[in-house]
Design an enzyme around this catalytic site. Structure first.
Site, PDB file in Angstrom:
ATOM      1  N   ARG A  87      35.607  38.318  79.906  1.00  0.00           N
ATOM      2  CA  ARG A  87      36.879  38.915  79.466  1.00  0.00           C
ATOM      3  C   ARG A  87      36.847  40.444  79.528  1.00  0.00           C
ATOM      4  O   ARG A  87      37.880  41.059  79.779  1.00  0.00           O
ATOM      5  CB  ARG A  87      37.208  38.455  78.050  1.00  0.00           C
TER       6      ARG A  87
ATOM      7  N   LYS B 196      43.384  12.952  78.055  1.00  0.00           N
ATOM      8  CA  LYS B 196      44.543  12.334  77.398  1.00  0.00           C
ATOM      9  C   LYS B 196      45.885  12.634  78.054  1.00  0.00           C
ATOM     10  O   LYS B 196      46.163  13.771  78.421  1.00  0.00           O
ATOM     11  CB  LYS B 196      44.606  12.802  75.953  1.00  0.00           C
TER      12      LYS B 196
ATOM     13  N   GLY C 217      41.205  25.320  80.704  1.00  0.00           N
ATOM     14  CA  GLY C 217      40.084  24.597  80.114  1.00  0.00           C
ATOM     15  C   GLY C 217      39.025  24.068  81.049  1.00  0.00           C
ATOM     16  O   GLY C 217      38.363  24.829  81.750  1.00  0.00           O
TER      17      GLY C 217
ATOM     18  N   GLY D  77      44.805  28.274  76.703  1.00  0.00           N
ATOM     19  CA  GLY D  77      46.058  27.890  76.045  1.00  0.00           C
ATOM     20  C   GLY D  77      47.281  28.528  76.680  1.00  0.00           C
ATOM     21  O   GLY D  77      48.320  27.881  76.850  1.00  0.00           O
TER      22      GLY D  77
END
Ligand code: AMP
Length: 397
Positions: free
Chosen positions: A36, A199, A355, A378
């Site tokens: 970062r 999921k 992710g 996110g």
């Protein structure tokens, strides 16, 4: 947007830059992953090179709204200075007289890091007065913190109001915003999205948004079995969300109506336990015997997916094709990563975001062989859901 970083006259100006230096540390407070910090260097160097004064602000960790030594931005200082190749000053606050005095004393080309924004609860609260106090430290505001672009915090969004014209994206933000745009608003076709992971529930909004944006959707990973069960298949002990069967069916119907082709993994590598040491074999994904579970896509699926990917001009990849953390179930994910690299070589635009697919492409050493790897987990997911990210909207509007 009034300005772009490349053309802004930084000479003699105080550039207040929101960066994302929320980096991990070891017990000695040494930075263990400086990705970062590196990602923000180009923007910082641009302002320094042009004779501006750089004032950096960031959050670190999750302090409870007051100063906590372990979350001090001070811990980032030596790494930042080392990577920049120049000294960086530090102030123990991010607003107030102390900061003002330090900023007033800066020379052109100087770099200063302010203390953790989240030592004030007003930061996450998006407090306008606090944002105004931060704004006093700059003549121009640059947002280069894509990782927090989905948060409407004081320093990421609210502050932009105090810079009606002098607000811009840093290079990292520019790259992220352009990459998302190249996928979601592509004129080059076909556009293919590869969506995997465990999921359906966590990806449903993304899938629905993509139905309006892409030509093909490849579905892999654990979420595929909810679709197979919804289609009347038997999936043994594979991961299934029984409360999402109806939703999965609806999604397939919508895709048909909209002319979006959905590709499911027709065969799977199945195992008799969730373990790398389990017995494995291959099976049709819609007929997995009881006691077995699908943990990776099979060879036929890999071949079919490769064909679709290599025929695409723009490709988005989010989520692994199987339990790639276990070597026996990593082949599908490796194959997709390799195919993305080939597609990139042939001129396709390839974006890896969100992710675990980012972790996977790094793990396979292929990150530099795709067009862009997003830095924001996110934030990327919300952008793919079609949400207007506050940090982006604040600069654009
Ligand atoms: P997500 O966080 O939803 O993107 O899912 C990523 C996780 O899904 C990774 O940890 C994978 O190991 C896991 N995963 C992928 N495929 C499967 C599968 N077939 N069965 C169970 N877990 C899976």
């Amino acid at each position: 947007m009034s300005y772009q970083i490349d053309s802004y006259p930084f000479q003699g100006k105080r550039a207040l830059i929101r960066v994302d230096f929320n980096v991990p540390f070891n017990e000695e407070f040494q930075v263990t992953d400086d990705t970062r910090i590196r990602a923000a260097l180009k923007t910082i160097q641009k302002v320094v090179h042009d004779g501006g004064r750089v004032i950096l602000m960031s959050h670190l960790g999750r302090p409870k709204g007051g100063p906590e030594a372990k979350y001090s931005m001070r811990h980032v200082l030596s790494k930042l200075s080392e990577l920049l190749g120049k000294p960086v000053a530090f102030v123990e606050d991010c607003i107030g007289e102390k900061v003002k005095a330090a900023v007033d004393a800066m020379q052109n080309g100087d770099v200063m890091l302010l203390e953790n924004l989240r030592f004030y609860k007003e930061e996450e609260g998006g407090d306008e007065f606090f944002a105004g106090q931060l704004a006093e430290n700059g003549d121009v505001y640059i947002n280069d913190a894509f990782g927090t672009a989905h948060r409407a915090h004081a320093s990421t969004a609210v502050i932009a109001r105090f810079f009606p014209t002098d607000k811009l994206f840093g290079y990292l933000m520019e790259d992220e915003v352009q990459s998302i745009d190249r996928v979601l608003n592509s004129t080059a076709k076909p556009v293919t999205a590869i969506i995997g992971g465990s999921k359906v529930s966590s990806k449903i909004t993304i899938l629905e948004n993509l139905l309006n944006r892409v030509d093909n959707i490849i579905i892999g990973g654990g979420m595929a079995y909810t679709f197979f069960k919804a289609l009347g298949g038997t999936v043994g002990n594979s991961l299934v969300e029984d409360d999402k069967l109806e939703l999965a069916k609806e999604l397939l119907d919508k895709a048909k109506q909209k002319g979006v082709q959905i590709f499911l993994p027709e065969d799977s590598v199945i195992a008799d336990a969730f373990s790398n040491d389990a017995q494995t074999t291959t099976s049709e994904s819609r007929g997995i015997p009881s006691g077995w579970m699908g943990l990776d896509i099979g060879k036929q699926s890999i071949a079919r997916f490769e064909e679709v990917i290599l025929n695409s001009k723009v490709i988005l990849w989010n989520g692994p094709m199987g339990v790639f953390e276990m070597s026996n179930f990593s082949h599908g994910t490796i194959a997709v990563a390799n195919t993305l690299a080939s597609a990139t070589k042939s001129g396709a635009f390839t974006l890896v975001g969100g992710g675990d697919s980012v972790a996977a492409i790094n793990q396979f050493g292929l990150a530099d062989q795709v067009s862009y790897v997003s830095t924001g987990g996110g934030a990327m997911l919300e952008a793919l859901e079609g949400i207007d990210l506050p940090g982006i909207a604040a600069i654009k509007n």
